[in-house]
Design a protein around this motif. Structure first.
Motif, PDB file in Angstrom:
ATOM      1  N   ASP A   1      74.345  91.391 101.747  1.00  0.00           N
ATOM      2  CA  ASP A   1      75.452  90.778 102.487  1.00  0.00           C
ATOM      3  C   ASP A   1      76.335  89.951 101.563  1.00  0.00           C
ATOM      4  O   ASP A   1      77.554  89.978 101.654  1.00  0.00           O
TER       5      ASP A   1
ATOM      6  N   ASP B   1      78.503  92.110  99.523  1.00  0.00           N
ATOM      7  CA  ASP B   1      79.585  92.643 100.353  1.00  0.00           C
ATOM      8  C   ASP B   1      80.733  91.664 100.442  1.00  0.00           C
ATOM      9  O   ASP B   1      81.900  92.052 100.384  1.00  0.00           O
ATOM     10  N   GLN B   2      80.379  90.401 100.618  1.00  0.00           N
ATOM     11  CA  GLN B   2      81.425  89.393 100.766  1.00  0.00           C
ATOM     12  C   GLN B   2      82.237  89.229  99.485  1.00  0.00           C
ATOM     13  O   GLN B   2      83.393  88.845  99.513  1.00  0.00           O
ATOM     14  N   LYS B   3      81.594  89.505  98.370  1.00  0.00           N
ATOM     15  CA  LYS B   3      82.251  89.263  97.089  1.00  0.00           C
ATOM     16  C   LYS B   3      83.203  90.376  96.672  1.00  0.00           C
ATOM     17  O   LYS B   3      84.117  90.175  95.902  1.00  0.00           O
TER      18      LYS B   3
ATOM     19  N   SER C   1      85.642  90.174 105.476  1.00  0.00           N
ATOM     20  CA  SER C   1      85.511  90.884 104.202  1.00  0.00           C
ATOM     21  C   SER C   1      85.378  92.385 104.435  1.00  0.00           C
ATOM     22  O   SER C   1      84.498  93.036 103.878  1.00  0.00           O
TER      23      SER C   1
END
Ligand SMILES: Nc1ncnc2c1ncn2[C@@H]1O[C@H](COP(=O)(O)OP(=O)(O)OP(=O)(O)O)[C@@H](O)[C@H]1O
Ligand SMILES: [Mg+2]
Length: 404
Positions: free
Chosen positions: A91, A94-96, A184
């Motif tokens: 997760d 993914d956000q990055k 995101s």
């Protein structure tokens, strides 16, 4: 000689824990985002974690990560704990990652989509929207993200769909960008005019990836055009997402319209559209957000005057007011005066509020003022107003009951 993926995941996970901050020493780095500073595990730092009631320790011994669990807990927590690290770090990654904007193209030699980096700066903070509504949207999105298991059990496609409706320049497209940034998620912007037929539309959905926002702008305009390539049923199937091969693929769909009153009720049926959000013309609250964003003004001696004018109704969109502010950004007073002038001259004869012909549909127009009246009159002769069935889907517009 291969990279140890688990090591990387553990590293990402540990650095995300708040206990990283407990160290007496730490390493500071700049992150990817502007002004971002990240803390990194210090050599020999001990990190404490809690999992299913067990205390867990990690020791960074010169970049070897040593895990310590009490023997009594090991059987019970080790595997689920590692699994937990796995999913948390996925997760986080993914956000990055950098977001992408996809647009469909006619030439389909290399697939139907072309991508570009998605760098739209819009966030929920910069959108002028009623605070209560904004919070509802955010918590709706958060609960959607958490509902994976639930949708799975029901055998439903895991998606959430939003209808954004309101006059031009009220922030619908900006909202979509804010949504994508908040989640995101990548954005897939479907240009219906470039879709050749219903099966092409299916293909577009199949070739999109999970964790994405799928957007169709100006759906009402498209549906009102007679000669269109994809049929109503093609669009309905698309909205239902029955073709998504895997149910685990989270998707958010967003449709925008100028008004929803002349749209086939099948389109708006609950389950197809989960959340309706109304984007009104600028009011005083929205004006204050814009003044803060564009001019850095929290208050000003001209605010009471502006407020008074807004009380008599406004017919300017946030976009129009925003433009005036940007043009006069060097002088807040001049900016406010130009807004006042514009509101006064636009207000003359345009802020008519009565709309007798509107009948049951008039509630929607209440706040939209003159533009909507114009819009309504344009359509009124052309289309019979369909009796709008009581929609059970969540309507987040705050002003449904007003107007008339
Ligand atoms: N509610 C809002 N809050 C902040 N900025 C806004 C808002 N509405 C409009 N703007 C500003 O006005 C510009 C135009 O807005 P946007 O493109 O989002 O409107 P829209 O509703 O999508 O219009 P259209 O229906 O014509 O596509 C944007 O650059 C945005 O910065
Ligand atoms: Mg738009």
């Amino acid at each position: 000689m291969q990279r140890n993926h688990l090591y990387h995941k553990v590293w990402v996970y540990l650095n995300s824990l708040t206990s990283v901050e407990d160290s007496d020493f730490t390493n500071l780095f700049t992150g990817k985002k502007p002004n971002e500073i990240v803390l990194r595990l210090d050599p020999n730092q001990i990190i404490e974690d809690d999992f299913l009631g067990a205390k867990i320790f990690w020791i960074n011994e010169d970049n070897n990560l040593l895990l310590k669990i009490r023997k009594a807990d090991k059987r019970r927590v080790l595997r689920p704990y590692l699994q937990h690290i796995h999913s948390v770090s996925d997760d986080l990654e993914d956000q990055k990652r950098d977001l992408k904007l996809y647009m469909n193209v006619v030439d389909n030699q290399k697939g139907r989509w072309r991508s570009a980096p998605f760098t739209h700066p819009s966030t929920f903070e910069t959108i002028a929207m009623e605070a209560d509504l904004k919070n509802k949207v955010k918590s709706d999105l958060e609960s959607f993200l958490k509902a994976k298991q639930y949708y799975h059990r029901l055998g439903r496609v895991w998606k959430r769909s939003y209808l954004l409706y309101g006059p031009s320049g009220t922030g619908k497209s900006s909202f979509i960008a804010a949504l994508a940034n908040f989640l995101s998620y990548d954005v897939y912007d479907i240009g219906l005019s470039k879709v050749s037929d219903d099966s092409d539309l299916k293909l577009l959905l199949l070739q999109s990836t999970a964790k994405s926002v799928i957007v169709i702008e100006d759906l009402d305009r498209y549906l009102s055009e007679k000669s269109t390539a994809s049929s109503l049923s093609g669009i309905l199937n698309f909205m239902d997402g029955i073709l998504t091969s895997s149910c685990g693929n989270e998707r958010v769909m967003v449709f925008t319209m100028n008004g929803k009153d002349h749209v086939d009720p099948a389109i708006l049926r609950p389950g197809r559209i989960d959340v309706h959000i109304h984007f009104p013309l600028c009011d005083f609250t929205a004006f204050k957000t814009l003044a803060n964003n564009y001019l850095g003004l929290k208050d000003h001696k001209l605010f009471p005057q502006v407020e008074e004018i807004f009380q008599n109704g406004s017919s300017l969109s946030p976009a129009e007011i925003g433009e005036l502010m940007i043009a006069n950004r060097n002088s807040p007073s001049r900016a406010l005066k130009s807004v006042i002038n514009a509101l006064q001259s636009e207000g003359d004869g345009r802020s008519s509020k009565s709309l007798d012909e509107g009948g049951e549909t008039s509630g929607v127009f209440g706040k939209e003022g003159a533009n909507a009246v114009k819009e309504f009159k344009k359509w009124y002769g052309l289309l019979r107003v369909k009796s709008s069935r009581k929609s059970q889907s969540l309507d987040l517009s705050s002003d449904q009951k007003e107007g008339g």
